[in-house]
Design a protein around this motif. Structure first.
Motif, PDB file in Angstrom:
ATOM      1  N   ALA A  25      33.621 -11.363   7.984  1.00 20.24           N
ATOM      2  CA  ALA A  25      34.658 -12.136   8.668  1.00 20.24           C
ATOM      3  C   ALA A  25      35.109 -13.335   7.842  1.00 20.24           C
ATOM      4  O   ALA A  25      36.289 -13.691   7.845  1.00 20.24           O
ATOM      5  CB  ALA A  25      34.148 -12.598  10.027  1.00 20.24           C
ATOM      6  N   ARG A  26      34.193 -13.956   7.129  1.00 20.93           N
ATOM      7  CA  ARG A  26      34.531 -15.157   6.348  1.00 20.93           C
ATOM      8  C   ARG A  26      35.050 -14.829   4.951  1.00 20.93           C
ATOM      9  O   ARG A  26      35.635 -15.688   4.304  1.00 20.93           O
ATOM     10  CB  ARG A  26      33.312 -16.060   6.223  1.00 20.93           C
ATOM     11  N   LEU A  27      34.828 -13.629   4.479  1.00 23.96           N
ATOM     12  CA  LEU A  27      35.173 -13.275   3.101  1.00 23.96           C
ATOM     13  C   LEU A  27      36.637 -13.520   2.753  1.00 23.96           C
ATOM     14  O   LEU A  27      36.914 -14.097   1.702  1.00 23.96           O
ATOM     15  CB  LEU A  27      34.781 -11.821   2.824  1.00 23.96           C
ATOM     16  N   PRO A  28      37.599 -13.121   3.570  1.00 24.08           N
ATOM     17  CA  PRO A  28      38.998 -13.352   3.176  1.00 24.08           C
ATOM     18  C   PRO A  28      39.367 -14.830   3.061  1.00 24.08           C
ATOM     19  O   PRO A  28      40.328 -15.177   2.402  1.00 24.08           O
ATOM     20  CB  PRO A  28      39.807 -12.701   4.302  1.00 24.08           C
ATOM     21  N   HIS A  29      38.595 -15.703   3.689  1.00 19.99           N
ATOM     22  CA  HIS A  29      38.926 -17.122   3.708  1.00 19.99           C
ATOM     23  C   HIS A  29      38.172 -17.919   2.654  1.00 19.99           C
ATOM     24  O   HIS A  29      38.352 -19.122   2.565  1.00 19.99           O
ATOM     25  CB  HIS A  29      38.624 -17.712   5.098  1.00 19.99           C
ATOM     26  N   LYS A  30      37.330 -17.272   1.885  1.00 18.40           N
ATOM     27  CA  LYS A  30      36.530 -17.997   0.902  1.00 18.40           C
ATOM     28  C   LYS A  30      37.296 -18.145  -0.404  1.00 18.40           C
ATOM     29  O   LYS A  30      38.074 -17.297  -0.800  1.00 18.40           O
ATOM     30  CB  LYS A  30      35.209 -17.274   0.614  1.00 18.40           C
ATOM     31  N   THR A  31      37.041 -19.256  -1.080  1.00 17.95           N
ATOM     32  CA  THR A  31      37.612 -19.494  -2.399  1.00 17.95           C
ATOM     33  C   THR A  31      36.523 -19.199  -3.424  1.00 17.95           C
ATOM     34  O   THR A  31      35.688 -18.348  -3.203  1.00 17.95           O
ATOM     35  CB  THR A  31      38.103 -20.944  -2.491  1.00 17.95           C
ATOM     36  N   ALA A  32      36.522 -19.945  -4.508  1.00 20.16           N
ATOM     37  CA  ALA A  32      35.561 -19.689  -5.581  1.00 20.16           C
ATOM     38  C   ALA A  32      34.129 -20.058  -5.201  1.00 20.16           C
ATOM     39  O   ALA A  32      33.185 -19.580  -5.808  1.00 20.16           O
ATOM     40  CB  ALA A  32      35.966 -20.453  -6.828  1.00 20.16           C
ATOM     41  N   ASP A  33      33.958 -20.903  -4.180  1.00 21.10           N
ATOM     42  CA  ASP A  33      32.616 -21.311  -3.779  1.00 21.10           C
ATOM     43  C   ASP A  33      31.894 -20.156  -3.102  1.00 21.10           C
ATOM     44  O   ASP A  33      32.422 -19.527  -2.195  1.00 21.10           O
ATOM     45  CB  ASP A  33      32.710 -22.502  -2.825  1.00 21.10           C
ATOM     46  N   GLN A  34      30.684 -19.854  -3.550  1.00 18.82           N
ATOM     47  CA  GLN A  34      29.933 -18.729  -3.002  1.00 18.82           C
ATOM     48  C   GLN A  34      29.079 -19.118  -1.808  1.00 18.82           C
ATOM     49  O   GLN A  34      28.490 -18.279  -1.176  1.00 18.82           O
ATOM     50  CB  GLN A  34      28.999 -18.133  -4.065  1.00 18.82           C
ATOM     51  N   ASP A  35      28.988 -20.397  -1.506  1.00 20.26           N
ATOM     52  CA  ASP A  35      28.117 -20.855  -0.433  1.00 20.26           C
ATOM     53  C   ASP A  35      28.798 -20.631   0.916  1.00 20.26           C
ATOM     54  O   ASP A  35      29.846 -21.200   1.183  1.00 20.26           O
ATOM     55  CB  ASP A  35      27.799 -22.331  -0.637  1.00 20.26           C
ATOM     56  N   PHE A  36      28.196 -19.801   1.759  1.00 20.48           N
ATOM     57  CA  PHE A  36      28.748 -19.529   3.077  1.00 20.48           C
ATOM     58  C   PHE A  36      28.194 -20.481   4.127  1.00 20.48           C
ATOM     59  O   PHE A  36      28.588 -20.422   5.277  1.00 20.48           O
ATOM     60  CB  PHE A  36      28.463 -18.072   3.478  1.00 20.48           C
ATOM     61  N   GLY A  37      27.249 -21.323   3.741  1.00 13.04           N
ATOM     62  CA  GLY A  37      26.693 -22.302   4.674  1.00 13.04           C
ATOM     63  C   GLY A  37      25.956 -21.647   5.825  1.00 13.04           C
ATOM     64  O   GLY A  37      25.397 -20.559   5.694  1.00 13.04           O
ATOM     65  N   LEU A  38      25.988 -22.311   6.962  1.00  8.21           N
ATOM     66  CA  LEU A  38      25.321 -21.799   8.145  1.00  8.21           C
ATOM     67  C   LEU A  38      26.049 -20.557   8.644  1.00  8.21           C
ATOM     68  O   LEU A  38      27.231 -20.606   8.967  1.00  8.21           O
ATOM     69  CB  LEU A  38      25.292 -22.864   9.246  1.00  8.21           C
ATOM     70  N   LEU A  39      25.351 -19.440   8.663  1.00 12.76           N
ATOM     71  CA  LEU A  39      25.930 -18.207   9.179  1.00 12.76           C
ATOM     72  C   LEU A  39      25.810 -18.162  10.692  1.00 12.76           C
ATOM     73  O   LEU A  39      26.776 -17.900  11.396  1.00 12.76           O
ATOM     74  CB  LEU A  39      25.242 -16.984   8.564  1.00 12.76           C
ATOM     75  N   GLN A  40      24.611 -18.405  11.175  1.00 15.55           N
ATOM     76  CA  GLN A  40      24.404 -18.448  12.617  1.00 15.55           C
ATOM     77  C   GLN A  40      23.079 -19.133  12.929  1.00 15.55           C
ATOM     78  O   GLN A  40      22.140 -19.063  12.152  1.00 15.55           O
ATOM     79  CB  GLN A  40      24.433 -17.057  13.234  1.00 15.55           C
TER      80      GLN A  40
END
Length: 176
Positions: A49-64
């Protein structure tokens, strides 16, 4: 929760085809492997769900936040391999060394960056091994070749490094 500090409960490495490559539990004898396999699988939709909104940063932070105790954080490599760290907010008893770090409740996303960077370095070192073939661990290749068996990473050096990272991480640690 006084007198306890967050610690790593689980580290998962998930392949680009959403197959588990490696799962380490901390401490292994106190954790239910099936529960953490389920938790790791449950976060895959969040990555998608978050993949299309990510830029070059690979850190997705808190997932859940699974409950008041467990929280899942994610990191995506440029090859599509996902690292997930499950943090137990009441993980271990505090020591004198822990009292020097901040006593704020919760974690900042930046608290886990050193662990993710160390995991990525360990994975890169695994890929640099000439005897390691990442395609052998893909379910697509295994199915095409009609191979039977695990597609998990079996490198002792990688497994030891993941264990070292899980044991070494604590809130406020800047280098692992």
């Amino acid at each position: 929760m006084a007198g306890r500090v967050p610690s790593v409960a689980c580290i998962g490495v998930i392949g680009r085809h959403n197959n588990p490559l490696h799962i380490s539990l901390f401490p292994a004898e106190e954790r239910a492997p099936l529960e953490f396999q389920f938790l790791l699988s449950s976060c895959l939709d969040i990555f998608e769900a978050r993949l299309p909104h990510k830029t070059a940063d690979q850190d997705f932070g808190l997932l859940q936040a699974v409950d008041e105790r467990l929280a899942m954080y994610g990191w995506l490599t440029n090859t599509g391999v996902k690292f997930v760290i499950v943090v137990d907010m009441e993980g271990r008893p505090a020591t004198a060394l822990d009292s020097k770090t901040s006593s704020a409740v919760g974690l900042r996303d930046s608290d886990l960056k050193p662990a993710f960077k160390a995991l990525q370095t360990a994975y890169i070192m695994l890929l640099r091994n000439p005897f390691y073939n990442p395609d052998e661990h893909s379910p697509v290749t295994a199915n095409a070749e009609q191979r039977v068996g695990s597609t998990q990473i079996t490198s002792r050096k990688f497994i030891q490094e993941v264990k070292r990272i899980g044991d070494a991480w604590a809130p406020g640690v800047t280098n692992i």
